[in-house]
Design an enzyme around this catalytic site. Structure first.
Site, PDB file in Angstrom:
ATOM      1  N   ASP A 110      -5.984   9.972 -22.550  1.00  0.00           N
ATOM      2  CA  ASP A 110      -6.972   9.972 -23.446  1.00  0.00           C
ATOM      3  C   ASP A 110      -8.400  10.003 -22.749  1.00  0.00           C
ATOM      4  O   ASP A 110      -9.159   9.286 -23.292  1.00  0.00           O
ATOM      5  CB  ASP A 110      -6.766   8.800 -24.575  1.00  0.00           C
ATOM      6  CG  ASP A 110      -5.613   8.923 -25.198  1.00  0.00           C
ATOM      7  OD1 ASP A 110      -5.243  10.092 -25.463  1.00  0.00           O
ATOM      8  OD2 ASP A 110      -4.906   7.895 -25.593  1.00  0.00           O
ATOM      9  N   LYS A 133      -9.832  14.692 -21.581  1.00  0.00           N
ATOM     10  CA  LYS A 133      -9.276  15.937 -21.116  1.00  0.00           C
ATOM     11  C   LYS A 133      -9.606  17.284 -21.998  1.00  0.00           C
ATOM     12  O   LYS A 133     -10.100  18.174 -21.466  1.00  0.00           O
ATOM     13  CB  LYS A 133      -7.798  16.067 -20.689  1.00  0.00           C
ATOM     14  CG  LYS A 133      -7.645  15.021 -19.747  1.00  0.00           C
ATOM     15  CD  LYS A 133      -5.934  14.541 -19.558  1.00  0.00           C
ATOM     16  CE  LYS A 133      -5.162  14.463 -20.590  1.00  0.00           C
ATOM     17  NZ  LYS A 133      -5.545  12.919 -21.172  1.00  0.00           N
ATOM     18  N   GLY A 159      -2.637  14.174 -27.594  1.00  0.00           N
ATOM     19  CA  GLY A 159      -3.507  14.526 -28.633  1.00  0.00           C
ATOM     20  C   GLY A 159      -5.124  14.767 -27.904  1.00  0.00           C
ATOM     21  O   GLY A 159      -5.519  14.019 -27.362  1.00  0.00           O
ATOM     22  N   HIS A 160      -5.430  15.858 -27.869  1.00  0.00           N
ATOM     23  CA  HIS A 160      -6.615  16.326 -26.913  1.00  0.00           C
ATOM     24  C   HIS A 160      -7.651  16.839 -28.262  1.00  0.00           C
ATOM     25  O   HIS A 160      -7.366  17.773 -29.109  1.00  0.00           O
ATOM     26  CB  HIS A 160      -6.360  17.598 -26.129  1.00  0.00           C
ATOM     27  CG  HIS A 160      -5.511  17.192 -25.208  1.00  0.00           C
ATOM     28  ND1 HIS A 160      -5.154  18.027 -24.149  1.00  0.00           N
ATOM     29  CD2 HIS A 160      -4.631  16.154 -24.853  1.00  0.00           C
ATOM     30  CE1 HIS A 160      -4.384  17.291 -23.385  1.00  0.00           C
ATOM     31  NE2 HIS A 160      -4.092  16.340 -23.292  1.00  0.00           N
ATOM     32  N   GLN A 178      -1.589  13.456 -20.617  1.00  0.00           N
ATOM     33  CA  GLN A 178      -1.439  12.214 -20.441  1.00  0.00           C
ATOM     34  C   GLN A 178      -2.329  11.913 -19.179  1.00  0.00           C
ATOM     35  O   GLN A 178      -3.337  12.377 -19.196  1.00  0.00           O
ATOM     36  CB  GLN A 178       0.375  11.988 -20.024  1.00  0.00           C
ATOM     37  CG  GLN A 178       0.911  11.970 -21.383  1.00  0.00           C
ATOM     38  CD  GLN A 178       1.442  13.296 -21.843  1.00  0.00           C
ATOM     39  OE1 GLN A 178       1.913  14.208 -21.101  1.00  0.00           O
ATOM     40  NE2 GLN A 178       1.102  13.548 -22.948  1.00  0.00           N
TER      41      GLN A 178
HETATM   42  P1  GDP Z   1      -7.677  13.546 -24.163  1.00  0.00           P
HETATM   43  O1  GDP Z   1      -6.293  12.968 -24.830  1.00  0.00           O
HETATM   44  O2  GDP Z   1      -7.853  13.216 -22.625  1.00  0.00           O
HETATM   45  O3  GDP Z   1      -8.047  15.110 -24.468  1.00  0.00           O
HETATM   46  O4  GDP Z   1      -8.594  12.750 -24.845  1.00  0.00           O
HETATM   47  P2  GDP Z   1      -8.742  12.495 -26.589  1.00  0.00           P
HETATM   48  O5  GDP Z   1      -9.148  13.440 -27.299  1.00  0.00           O
HETATM   49  O6  GDP Z   1      -7.382  11.542 -26.955  1.00  0.00           O
HETATM   50  O7  GDP Z   1      -9.706  10.952 -26.542  1.00  0.00           O
HETATM   51  C1  GDP Z   1     -10.961  11.240 -26.138  1.00  0.00           C
HETATM   52  C2  GDP Z   1     -12.039  10.970 -27.302  1.00  0.00           C
HETATM   53  O8  GDP Z   1     -13.193  10.472 -26.883  1.00  0.00           O
HETATM   54  C3  GDP Z   1     -12.114  12.116 -28.432  1.00  0.00           C
HETATM   55  O9  GDP Z   1     -12.429  11.446 -29.515  1.00  0.00           O
HETATM   56  C4  GDP Z   1     -13.350  12.946 -27.768  1.00  0.00           C
HETATM   57  O10 GDP Z   1     -13.923  13.606 -28.873  1.00  0.00           O
HETATM   58  C5  GDP Z   1     -14.111  11.708 -27.325  1.00  0.00           C
HETATM   59  N1  GDP Z   1     -14.908  12.024 -26.184  1.00  0.00           N
HETATM   60  C6  GDP Z   1     -14.788  12.837 -25.369  1.00  0.00           C
HETATM   61  N2  GDP Z   1     -15.792  12.731 -24.172  1.00  0.00           N
HETATM   62  C7  GDP Z   1     -16.727  11.829 -24.930  1.00  0.00           C
HETATM   63  C8  GDP Z   1     -18.132  11.315 -24.406  1.00  0.00           C
HETATM   64  O11 GDP Z   1     -18.428  11.633 -23.337  1.00  0.00           O
HETATM   65  N3  GDP Z   1     -18.400  10.436 -25.187  1.00  0.00           N
HETATM   66  C9  GDP Z   1     -17.955  10.106 -26.282  1.00  0.00           C
HETATM   67  N4  GDP Z   1     -18.635   9.236 -27.121  1.00  0.00           N
HETATM   68  N5  GDP Z   1     -16.917  10.663 -26.945  1.00  0.00           N
HETATM   69  C10 GDP Z   1     -16.144  11.401 -26.058  1.00  0.00           C
HETATM   70  P1  IMO Z   2      -2.962  12.694 -23.964  1.00  0.00           P
HETATM   71  O1  IMO Z   2      -2.689  14.207 -23.521  1.00  0.00           O
HETATM   72  C1  IMO Z   2      -2.250   8.487 -23.891  1.00  0.00           C
HETATM   73  C2  IMO Z   2       1.858   7.036 -23.728  1.00  0.00           C
HETATM   74  C3  IMO Z   2       2.460   6.567 -25.145  1.00  0.00           C
HETATM   75  C4  IMO Z   2       3.492   5.328 -24.329  1.00  0.00           C
HETATM   76  C5  IMO Z   2       3.754   6.267 -23.155  1.00  0.00           C
HETATM   77  C6  IMO Z   2       5.403   6.856 -23.344  1.00  0.00           C
HETATM   78  O2  IMO Z   2      -3.573  12.560 -25.300  1.00  0.00           O
HETATM   79  O3  IMO Z   2      -3.993  11.813 -22.941  1.00  0.00           O
HETATM   80  P2  IMO Z   2       5.851   9.307 -24.820  1.00  0.00           P
HETATM   81  O4  IMO Z   2       5.636   9.469 -26.133  1.00  0.00           O
HETATM   82  O5  IMO Z   2       5.192  10.132 -23.842  1.00  0.00           O
HETATM   83  O6  IMO Z   2       7.291   9.141 -24.334  1.00  0.00           O
HETATM   84  O7  IMO Z   2       5.241   7.763 -24.436  1.00  0.00           O
HETATM   85  O8  IMO Z   2       2.950   7.313 -22.883  1.00  0.00           O
HETATM   86  N1  IMO Z   2       1.141   8.307 -24.021  1.00  0.00           N
HETATM   87  C7  IMO Z   2      -0.027   8.635 -23.907  1.00  0.00           C
HETATM   88  N2  IMO Z   2      -0.991   7.802 -24.109  1.00  0.00           N
HETATM   89  N3  IMO Z   2      -2.694   9.533 -24.041  1.00  0.00           N
HETATM   90  C8  IMO Z   2      -1.526  10.458 -24.258  1.00  0.00           C
HETATM   91  O9  IMO Z   2      -1.639  11.845 -24.119  1.00  0.00           O
HETATM   92  C9  IMO Z   2      -0.192  10.035 -24.367  1.00  0.00           C
HETATM   93  N4  IMO Z   2       1.016  10.639 -24.526  1.00  0.00           N
HETATM   94  C10 IMO Z   2       2.066   9.549 -24.057  1.00  0.00           C
HETATM   95  O10 IMO Z   2       1.414   5.717 -25.676  1.00  0.00           O
HETATM   96  O11 IMO Z   2       2.894   4.488 -23.841  1.00  0.00           O
HETATM   97 MG    MG Z   3      -5.403  12.023 -26.552  1.00  0.00          MG
END
Ligand code: GDP
Ligand code: IMO
Ligand code: MG
Length: 427
Positions: free
Chosen positions: A13, A16, A40-41, A220
């Protein structure tokens, strides 16, 4: 040749999705190489928010080849749902290709994940069936998309479902599955995605051979890697840069840069050690301001200060050449900001990320404290526009990790991104 691997440098999270989408403007091809719908991207473009689970985060550009690589665990129901959602949002998905070698994540994988989490083996997984699916792949009882085309597939599938049913019934008191109903559904999904299935390693290598730009998108993060993460509190795949080669079918000699995406603070979702976790008001403030609630599960994310021990480790195991620093704007209101530079444990200072969960749980982070900038960064479009205190914070990260930065994100929108160094070679 310009192939960039993009990996999460922390516990997932990190943003990415946003960084991949931003870099995808310049790329010709974007490849997801591991993980599954546990990812979840998020991509935000012009106020529209897209949540991607299996789809590469380059999918919003109609002219880019987007690939789901062989390393991905493919939940076909979620894939088809995601395709339909994107199409309903007006996104053209015809440039998607899915590896014929990708393993199919079956309904029983999800069920086992759920039952194991319920039954006391609590890792806090996303319950998307990831562990059981990769376990079957390693045990050599999984099914790849290519296998479904074989004439003996229905018979092999029936044998395996019978085996899974016996375990479900005897160990978990679960009724088990009707293999014919499952097979019908499966074949329906495979038919739906038929035109997307290809030898994607071949396609990606052909793109590279033409001198085009390829982005390999990790899911991840480094600390969730099955080998390099905080085992057993990890996922069951290889989010690190080595995994990019395996999961995309691209040799290591072809990768030119490795970008680590790092949040300006730390978060973790699920169980497992987290040295800089904050249980106080600062932690709640970060969670609220950073909207730190899971994209896949909605769970509140655990929040804490930036950990340079983690980032140095990520730099080492991935061979990071660049850092993309995200969400620095979330710290805008902080009077002071902290960075962990070591762990104090039994009177010693540890500077290399330890393998022992005990040490990670019991250690006390050693922090440096810096002045906050107390002003909004969300409108800054160049490095020079950033206030001095924010620049000092970023410079400190560079100094502590020894890795240059390439992008600084100051908000979720595409245009809230400062480019400080190019990662794709100019033609
Ligand atoms: P990922 O799994 O690495 O793709 O990250 P996620 O999408 O799960 O979580 C990142 C969250 O932060 C999302 O809601 C993005 O829209 C948000 N986000 C990404 N970059 C920034 C930033 O520079 N500032 C803020 N405030 N939000 C951001
Ligand atoms: P993105 O790509 C954050 C965590 C789960 C749990 C562990 C194992 O959005 O960054 P799993 O379901 O993979 O067997 O769970 O890994 N986890 C993540 N945490 N971002 C993710 O993906 C994750 N995918 C799995 O919360 O701790
Ligand atoms: Mg994510």
């Amino acid at each position: 040749m310009s192939v960039v691997a993009l990996v999460g440098a922390q516990w997932g999270d990190e943003g990415k999705g946003k960084i991949t989408d931003f870099l995808a403007r310049e790329a010709d091809c974007v490849v997801r190489y591991q993980g599954g719908s546990n990812a979840g991207h998020t991509v935000v473009d012009g106020g529209r928010k897209y949540m991607l689970h299996l789809m590469p985060s380059g999918i919003l550009y109609p002219d880019k080849l987007c690939v789901i690589g062989n390393g991905v665990a493919l939940d076909l129901a979620i894939l088809v749902e995601e395709l339909k959602t994107l199409e309903s949002q007006g996104i053209d998905t015809s440039n998607l290709r899915i590896s014929n070698r990708a393993h199919i994540l079956m309904p029983y994988h999800k069920k086992f994940d759920e039952l194991q989490e319920h039954g006391g083996r609590q890792l806090g997984t996303t319950r998307r069936g990831i562990g059981p699916a990769y376990a079957d792949k390693m045990e050599r009882v999984g099914f790849r998309l290519a296998d479904v085309m074989d004439t003996d597939f229905p018979a092999r599938f029936a044998v395996l479902v019978r085996e899974k049913n016996r375990i479900l019934q005897r160990l978990y008191d679960h009724a088990g599955y009707d293999h014919e109903a499952m097979l019908d559904k499966l074949l329906g999904y495979v038919e739906y995605i038929q035109d997307y299935i290809a030898d994607t390693s071949l396609l990606v290598n052909q793109v590279i051979d033409k001198g085009r730009k390829v982005l390999l998108e990790g899911a991840q993060g480094t600390l969730l890697d099955i080998d390099h993460g905080t085992y057993p509190y990890v996922t069951s795949s290889y989010p690190t840069a080595g995994g990019a080669c395996i999961g995309a079918g691209v040799g290591p000699t072809r990768i030119s840069r490795v970008v680590g995406v790092a949040k300006a603070y730390s978060t973790r979702v699920g169980e497992g050690p987290f040295p800089t976790e904050l249980d106080d008001e600062a932690g709640s403030h970060i969670r609220e301001r950073g909207a730190e609630f899971g994209t896949t599960t909605g769970r509140p994310r655990r929040c804490g200060w930036l950990d340079a021990v983690v980032l140095r480790y990520a730099a080492r195991v991935n061979g990071l050449t660049d850092l993309a620093i995200t969400k620095i704007d979330v710290l805008d209101e902080m009077d002071t900001v902290k960075i962990c530079v070591g762990y104090r444990w039994r009177g010693k200072i540890i500077q290399e990320f330890p393998d022992s969960l005990r040490i990670l749980q019991d250690c006390e982070p050693v922090y440096i404290e810096m002045e906050g900038w107390k002003t909004s960064l969300s409108g800054c479009r160049t490095y020079e526009e950033l206030p001095t205190a924010a620049r000092r914070y970023i410079d400190q990260i560079t100094e502590l990790t020894g890795v240059r930065h390439c992008l600084i994100a100051t908000g979720p929108e595409r245009n809230q991104t400062i480019v400080t160094n190019e990662v794709f070679a100019r033609k």
